[in-house]
Design an enzyme around this catalytic site. Sequence first.
Site, PDB file in Angstrom:
ATOM      1  N   CYS A 146     -11.999   2.611 -29.397  1.00 50.75           N
ATOM      2  CA  CYS A 146     -13.297   3.226 -29.667  1.00 50.75           C
ATOM      3  C   CYS A 146     -14.086   3.501 -28.401  1.00 50.75           C
ATOM      4  CB  CYS A 146     -14.089   2.328 -30.588  1.00 50.75           C
ATOM      5  SG  CYS A 146     -13.113   1.904 -32.017  1.00 50.75           S
ATOM      6  N   TYR A 195       1.065  -2.057 -12.135  1.00 48.36           N
ATOM      7  CA  TYR A 195      -0.317  -2.085 -12.615  1.00 48.36           C
ATOM      8  C   TYR A 195      -0.430  -1.479 -14.016  1.00 48.36           C
ATOM      9  CZ  TYR A 195      -0.727  -2.978  -7.655  1.00 48.36           C
ATOM     10  OH  TYR A 195      -0.540  -3.502  -6.399  1.00 48.36           O
ATOM     11  N   GLY A 223       4.097  -3.579  -3.576  1.00 45.78           N
ATOM     12  CA  GLY A 223       4.035  -3.784  -5.020  1.00 45.78           C
ATOM     13  C   GLY A 223       4.434  -2.505  -5.721  1.00 45.78           C
ATOM     14  N   GLY A 267       0.769  -1.244   0.000  1.00 47.93           N
ATOM     15  CA  GLY A 267       0.000   0.000   0.000  1.00 47.93           C
ATOM     16  C   GLY A 267       0.793   1.283   0.000  1.00 47.93           C
TER      17      GLY A 267
HETATM   18  N1  LLP Z   1      -1.101  -7.072  -0.537  1.00 47.70           N
HETATM   19  C1  LLP Z   1      -2.403  -7.239  -0.838  1.00 47.70           C
HETATM   20  C2  LLP Z   1      -3.198  -8.166  -0.054  1.00 47.70           C
HETATM   21  C3  LLP Z   1      -2.974  -6.501  -1.876  1.00 47.70           C
HETATM   22  O1  LLP Z   1      -4.260  -6.658  -2.161  1.00 47.70           O
HETATM   23  C4  LLP Z   1      -2.174  -5.589  -2.620  1.00 47.70           C
HETATM   24  C5  LLP Z   1      -2.739  -4.819  -3.721  1.00 47.70           C
HETATM   25  C6  LLP Z   1      -0.810  -5.474  -2.283  1.00 47.70           C
HETATM   26  C7  LLP Z   1      -0.309  -6.220  -1.229  1.00 47.70           C
HETATM   27  C8  LLP Z   1       0.130  -4.542  -3.006  1.00 47.70           C
HETATM   28  O2  LLP Z   1      -0.279  -3.229  -2.866  1.00 47.70           O
HETATM   29  P1  LLP Z   1       0.674  -2.018  -3.319  1.00 47.70           P
HETATM   30  O3  LLP Z   1       1.894  -2.067  -2.451  1.00 47.70           O
HETATM   31  O4  LLP Z   1       1.015  -2.226  -4.730  1.00 47.70           O
HETATM   32  O5  LLP Z   1      -0.157  -0.828  -3.090  1.00 47.70           O
HETATM   33  N2  LLP Z   1      -4.704  -1.758  -9.737  1.00 47.70           N
HETATM   34  C9  LLP Z   1      -4.658  -0.750  -8.705  1.00 47.70           C
HETATM   35  C10 LLP Z   1      -4.027  -1.242  -7.440  1.00 47.70           C
HETATM   36  C11 LLP Z   1      -4.695  -2.468  -6.858  1.00 47.70           C
HETATM   37  C12 LLP Z   1      -4.025  -2.984  -5.616  1.00 47.70           C
HETATM   38  C13 LLP Z   1      -4.564  -4.304  -5.225  1.00 47.70           C
HETATM   39  N3  LLP Z   1      -3.944  -4.912  -4.091  1.00 47.70           N
HETATM   40  C14 LLP Z   1      -3.932   0.486  -9.269  1.00 47.70           C
HETATM   41  O6  LLP Z   1      -3.518   0.455 -10.422  1.00 47.70           O
HETATM   42  O7  LLP Z   1      -3.805   1.476  -8.574  1.00 47.70           O
END
Ligand code: LLP
Length: 416
Positions: A345, A373, A275, A239
Amino acid sequence: MHYFNFKKNNLYCEEFKVEDLAKQYGTPLYVYSSKTILEHFWKLEKAFEEINPLICYSVKANSNLSFLKLLTSQGSGLDIVSGGELYRAKKVKCPGNRIVYASVGKTDKEIEEALKYGILMFNVESVPELKRINNIAKRLNKKAAVALRVNPDVTPKTHKYITTGKKENKFGIDKDTAKDIFLKSKKYSNLRIIGIHIHIGSQITEGEPFVKAIQKIKTFIESLKKLGVKLEYLNIGGGLGIVYDNEIPQTAKEFADKILPLIKKISLKLILEPGRFIAGNAGILVSKVIYMKDTPQKKFIIVDAAMNDLARPSLYSAYHKIAALRKYKNKIKNGKKSDVVGSICESGDFLGKDRELEVKEGEYVAVFGAGAYGFSMSSNYNSRPRAAELLVKDKKTFLIRKRETYKDLVKEEIII
Ligand code: LLP
């Protein structure tokens, strides 16, 4: 240190002029900087070195095998959410004891495969899932380690689609139910319920929501301890937010300084699942300008990348910086601001709106912050082959995913 820089008015990725890469490999093209990927990973590792956590990179952000290999070879674990991601983890030989598996809908087949590979633990999201894992483990004569994903019910101040830790979201188990599970853990003969998992959302730029969630979970863990529950792990999810526009997100060090005092008091082995923090600003999407279209109302820069390549602007109204690969000494007078759009489109197909961009037909633009992403959410919509991916590493370029062909588009289809 930034590895995407303008030198003499040209954008570079590490030692490479991006325009040369675009010409050599074609566009749309994802370009990743391995130095950036590793630096982000090491920053996090260093910030938390005192307690030596397990960092499980979140595969969904960018799941390219070379990307994963680069990180796992540095000791990173992986956070997976599907059988497909498990398959990728196996392909890069990530040791099972560095894999954690979340998702609200793990199937029997996925659970079985993960158990056979010997993953570290499942992050469990419901009681029926817990029962299912227990039964499958029993059948395979194994003990499955699990953490309960507890919903801390905090507001992370981010887009509603990427908010996950509120009680109305589909994720996790409420505290009362979780407590009940811990107290009756004996009835799950083939489970070791050894951890708590939380994940409150994504692109969170401040420490405060994390602190709130961890505080809540600390109280919960203390109440469990009093009841004799023994835990080994606390997984605080991912996050961490990054810079897309003019955000000033917390650094890894600031994040660690904020939460470490709490984490140390909890004294469980910490797991992190970053992530975007690792991948987001390690990649750009390079695209060629096909047409400059001027209308009485608006100017459009029509490029060869589109929402199928990078869905974030269309899906979340996400802002990504866009720049021409070549800066002009003498400004071109473009007049109106422009929308940078693809050729799909749909009016929702755009990469950026109202941008001041000095670029001409046939030239190239870079969309920044596309490492996370980006490709992983890309599709073949409008029968567009997916982009190629390139990794810059050790002063060399590596094509880590070939551009799809028209043949690829139809290869699983059957004409009857
Ligand atoms: N752990 C869990 C349980 C998660 O659901 C996620 C992301 C992460 C870790 C990694 O989160 P990060 O560190 O990347 O914030 N497609 C969206 C983001 C969806 C995130 C889903 N879960 C975007 O493009 O902003």
